[in-house]
Enzyme design. Sequence first.
Site, mmCIF file in Angstrom:
data_model
loop_
_atom_site.group_PDB
_atom_site.id
_atom_site.type_symbol
_atom_site.label_atom_id
_atom_site.label_comp_id
_atom_site.label_asym_id
_atom_site.label_seq_id
_atom_site.Cartn_x
_atom_site.Cartn_y
_atom_site.Cartn_z
ATOM 1 N N GLU A 196 -4.114 2.447 13.894
ATOM 2 C CA GLU A 196 -4.624 2.705 12.537
ATOM 3 C C GLU A 196 -4.596 4.213 12.286
ATOM 4 O OE1 GLU A 196 -8.702 1.456 12.221
ATOM 5 O OE2 GLU A 196 -8.958 2.425 10.275
ATOM 6 N N ARG A 202 -1.417 13.212 -6.955
ATOM 7 C CA ARG A 202 -2.796 13.417 -7.395
ATOM 8 C C ARG A 202 -3.679 13.676 -6.175
ATOM 9 N NH1 ARG A 202 -5.342 9.274 -10.659
ATOM 10 N NH2 ARG A 202 -6.712 11.045 -10.950
ATOM 11 N N ALA A 240 -7.504 1.676 1.229
ATOM 12 C CA ALA A 240 -8.871 1.173 1.035
ATOM 13 C C ALA A 240 -9.081 -0.217 1.645
ATOM 14 C CB ALA A 240 -9.218 1.167 -0.455
ATOM 15 N N PRO A 287 -2.287 0.429 -0.266
ATOM 16 C CA PRO A 287 -2.378 0.757 -1.681
ATOM 17 C C PRO A 287 -2.620 2.230 -1.997
ATOM 18 C CG PRO A 287 -4.263 -0.542 -0.956
ATOM 19 C CD PRO A 287 -3.270 -0.564 0.158
ATOM 20 N N ASN A 288 -1.942 2.664 -3.022
ATOM 21 C CA ASN A 288 -2.068 4.001 -3.625
ATOM 22 C C ASN A 288 -1.439 5.119 -2.807
ATOM 23 O OD1 ASN A 288 -3.525 3.157 -5.989
ATOM 24 N ND2 ASN A 288 -5.245 2.757 -4.626
ATOM 25 N N ASN A 300 -1.474 2.601 7.942
ATOM 26 C CA ASN A 300 -2.533 3.155 7.093
ATOM 27 C C ASN A 300 -2.828 2.109 6.014
ATOM 28 O OD1 ASN A 300 -4.244 4.437 5.356
ATOM 29 N ND2 ASN A 300 -3.101 6.364 5.283
ATOM 30 N N ARG A 312 -16.640 10.901 5.152
ATOM 31 C CA ARG A 312 -16.572 10.719 3.695
ATOM 32 C C ARG A 312 -17.685 9.765 3.235
ATOM 33 N NH1 ARG A 312 -10.671 9.697 1.707
ATOM 34 N NH2 ARG A 312 -11.737 10.155 -0.260
ATOM 35 N N HIS A 320 -5.174 7.500 9.301
ATOM 36 C CA HIS A 320 -5.672 7.947 8.000
ATOM 37 C C HIS A 320 -5.422 9.434 7.847
ATOM 38 C CE1 HIS A 320 -7.622 4.154 7.272
ATOM 39 N NE2 HIS A 320 -8.044 4.197 8.524
ATOM 40 N N TYR A 366 -5.953 14.620 -0.017
ATOM 41 C CA TYR A 366 -4.886 13.996 0.767
ATOM 42 C C TYR A 366 -3.700 14.920 1.051
ATOM 43 C CZ TYR A 366 -7.542 9.790 -0.262
ATOM 44 O OH TYR A 366 -8.545 8.858 -0.358
HETATM 45 O O1 CA2 Z 1 -7.344 8.897 4.395
HETATM 46 C C1 CA2 Z 1 -6.590 7.922 4.268
HETATM 47 O O2 CA2 Z 1 -5.434 7.897 4.704
HETATM 48 C C2 CA2 Z 1 -7.061 6.691 3.489
HETATM 49 O O3 CA2 Z 1 -6.544 5.538 4.115
HETATM 50 C C3 CA2 Z 1 -6.490 6.845 2.096
HETATM 51 C C4 CA2 Z 1 -6.959 5.745 1.129
HETATM 52 C C5 CA2 Z 1 -8.465 5.617 1.156
HETATM 53 O O4 CA2 Z 1 -8.870 4.518 0.355
HETATM 54 C C6 CA2 Z 1 -9.013 5.418 2.561
HETATM 55 O O5 CA2 Z 1 -10.411 5.364 2.505
HETATM 56 C C7 CA2 Z 1 -8.584 6.575 3.450
HETATM 57 C C8 CA2 Z 1 -6.586 6.067 -0.303
HETATM 58 C C9 CA2 Z 1 -5.198 6.405 -0.524
HETATM 59 C C10 CA2 Z 1 -5.142 6.894 -1.936
HETATM 60 O O6 CA2 Z 1 -4.163 7.832 -2.017
HETATM 61 C C11 CA2 Z 1 -4.136 8.572 -3.131
HETATM 62 C C12 CA2 Z 1 -3.115 9.465 -3.200
HETATM 63 C C13 CA2 Z 1 -3.008 10.284 -4.273
HETATM 64 C C14 CA2 Z 1 -3.934 10.212 -5.296
HETATM 65 C C15 CA2 Z 1 -4.961 9.309 -5.236
HETATM 66 C C16 CA2 Z 1 -5.068 8.478 -4.141
#
Ligand code: CA2
Length: 148
Positions: free
Chosen positions: A98, A18, A77, A10-11, A74, A107, A100, A23
């Site tokens: 896995e 963003r 969350a 997700p996301n 990946n 974090r 990230h 990221y």
């Molecule tokens: O660091 C990573 O790759 C994560 O898997 C990214 C997830 C986060 O929930 C994990 O804790 C770590 C979140 C991805 C959200 O991606 C976004 C991208 C652009 C703007 C907002 C969020």
Amino acid sequence: MLRVLVLNGPNLDLLGVREPEVYGSQTLGDIEALVAATAADLGVTVSFFQSNHEGALIDRLHEAMGECDGVVFNPGAYTHYSYALRDAISSTGLPVVEVHLSDIAKREDFRKVSVIAPVCIGQLAGLGSASYTEGLALLVGHLQKEDE
Ligand code: CA2
């Protein structure tokens, strides 16, 4: 030829749009292009799937059985609380790495826990898009050793 699935949760479709300070500025498409180039160098085929839905990720893992040799994942969350994804990984029996973008160990407390890690063959975190390419190399090395 070895077949690898690169799965994103997700996301991650919002990458580059963003929160570039957390990221990076690469889009998911940029990362996939980089992974595809690394896969070509390593001589493996690669396919990509992203979903914001837990069930769709589980379905894709099930489909990967018999279709792929391993997965770079990946889970976003879901990493921190999805026992359903963890069970899907162990029930497929596929080797999963896995990955990230960010260093989840440095974090918020809730991100320090990965319920997925115990059923994966390795974890790469905090290297940005290199987590994916290094994760792919780790997976391919593992699969080639299995073949020996
Ligand atoms: O660091 C990573 O790759 C994560 O898997 C990214 C997830 C986060 O929930 C994990 O804790 C770590 C979140 C991805 C959200 O991606 C976004 C991208 C652009 C703007 C907002 C969020």
